[in-house]
Write an enzyme that holds these catalytic residues in place. Sequence first.
Site, PDB file in Angstrom:
ATOM      1  N   PRO A   2       0.766  -1.226   0.000  1.00 60.25           N
ATOM      2  CA  PRO A   2       0.000   0.000   0.000  1.00 60.25           C
ATOM      3  C   PRO A   2       0.804   1.287   0.000  1.00 60.25           C
ATOM      4  CG  PRO A   2       0.068  -0.929   2.201  1.00 60.25           C
ATOM      5  CD  PRO A   2       0.978  -1.725   1.347  1.00 60.25           C
ATOM      6  N   GLU A   3       0.625   2.052  -1.022  1.00 64.91           N
ATOM      7  CA  GLU A   3       0.879   3.492  -0.937  1.00 64.91           C
ATOM      8  C   GLU A   3      -0.491   4.133  -1.066  1.00 64.91           C
ATOM      9  OE1 GLU A   3       4.039   5.605  -2.546  1.00 64.91           O
ATOM     10  OE2 GLU A   3       5.424   3.919  -2.651  1.00 64.91           O
ATOM     11  N   HIS A  87      -2.191 -15.170   8.640  1.00 64.22           N
ATOM     12  CA  HIS A  87      -1.901 -13.738   8.693  1.00 64.22           C
ATOM     13  C   HIS A  87      -3.162 -12.891   8.577  1.00 64.22           C
ATOM     14  CE1 HIS A  87       2.241 -14.840   8.606  1.00 64.22           C
ATOM     15  NE2 HIS A  87       2.148 -15.387   7.406  1.00 64.22           N
ATOM     16  N   ARG A 105       3.478  -9.031   7.702  1.00 61.34           N
ATOM     17  CA  ARG A 105       4.538  -8.403   8.501  1.00 61.34           C
ATOM     18  C   ARG A 105       4.026  -7.712   9.753  1.00 61.34           C
ATOM     19  NH1 ARG A 105       8.659  -5.230   4.648  1.00 61.34           N
ATOM     20  NH2 ARG A 105       9.879  -5.184   6.564  1.00 61.34           N
ATOM     21  N   ARG A 160      14.564  22.803   5.715  1.00 60.78           N
ATOM     22  CA  ARG A 160      15.004  21.411   5.650  1.00 60.78           C
ATOM     23  C   ARG A 160      16.271  21.274   4.819  1.00 60.78           C
ATOM     24  NH1 ARG A 160      11.151  17.465   7.072  1.00 60.78           N
ATOM     25  NH2 ARG A 160       9.198  18.459   7.691  1.00 60.78           N
TER      26      ARG A 160
END
Length: 279
Positions: A2-3, A87, A105, A160
Site C-alpha cells: 500500500p501506498e 496472517h 509483517r 530542511r
Amino acid sequence: MPELPEVETTLRALKPLLEGQTLTAVTTSGKALRQPVPQLGHLAGIRVTHLARRAKYLLLGLSNQHTLLLHLGMSGRLTTHPPDAKHTHLTLATATTGVSLYDPRRFGLALLLPTPQLSTHPLLAGLGPEPLDLPSLHGLPSQPPPILTASHLYAATRSRTTAIKPTLMDAKLVVGVGNIYASESLFRAGINPTLPAHKLTRKQAESLTGHIQHTLTDAITAGGSSLRDYTHPSGQLGNFQSMFNVYGRKDQPCPHCGTPIAHSVQAQRSTFSCPTCQK
DNA sequence: CTGAGCACCTGAGGGC
DNA sequence: TGCCCTCAGGTGCTCA
C-alpha cells in the site's frame, strides 16, 4: 502493497461492500499489529455508516459514535479472500460478505476510536496536507484536510537541509507520498532526489507539486485495476508496475533518454533516478 | 525544531 | 536441500 493510491482504491472497492451494512460478526486473530488489536466482538449489530480516508489511514465510521481506524503498513491488504488464516488479523463480516485485514509483517494498525476525538488523535493530528482533493476525504467528522499547494511545499522545505526525496516522504510535510511515488514524482519533475530540500526553487516546487498530483492520480487509475484483484477473486495481480518509469528499474534504460537508471539508498530506503534527466 | 538511526515482523529470492 | 544474507510499498521512537 500500500501506498496512497492503493489505500484509495481499496477504499473504493470496499465502499459498496460495507457502507450502510450492519456488521454481523467481527473477529480478531489475537496477534498484535503495530499496536495490540482491541477486542472488537462487541461491534456485531453495529452499522458501518461511511468509509473515509486520511493519509494512508482508512476510517470506518460506525453507528455507535466510534471509528475503526485501519492502516495497511507495508504488507497489509483488505480482501474478501485472504490467502490463509495465519496472517488474517481482523475480519468484518456482514450478511453478504466478509472483509479481512491480511498482513504478514504486522506493521499495520487497527484501532477503535471515539469519533469525536478522531481529528485530535495523535496519529492524525500532526498530518500534513493531502496531495489530492478526493471524495474519500469528505465525510470525516471534522473539516476536510488542506490540499497540497506549491506554496506550501516551497515554504515547508525552507528549513530542511535533508535531501528532497526523504523529505517528500515526511507526513508532516505532505501525506501519502511513499517510497515508490517519491522516486517517480521526482523523475517526472526532473529533480535530483539528493537535492537539499531548502534548495528547491519556487519553480521546482510548482513542477513537483503538479507531478506528485499527476503521478498519484495516474496510479489510482491504474491501481484500481490491480487492486480489484485483492477484493475480487477472479483476476491476477495487475500490470501495476508497468507504469513505473524508474522504481525497481536499476540499470534499465531511462524511458526518456536511455541512460541506465541509477539506484541509491537514502534514509535506508531505495531510491531510483535517471542521472541524466534529474540533474 | 531538525536529522540520523533503529525498531517493529515475516517472507521471498539469491548465492553457496 | 538447507543455510545465510539481503531486501521489501510504513511509521514512530530515541538520541544528539
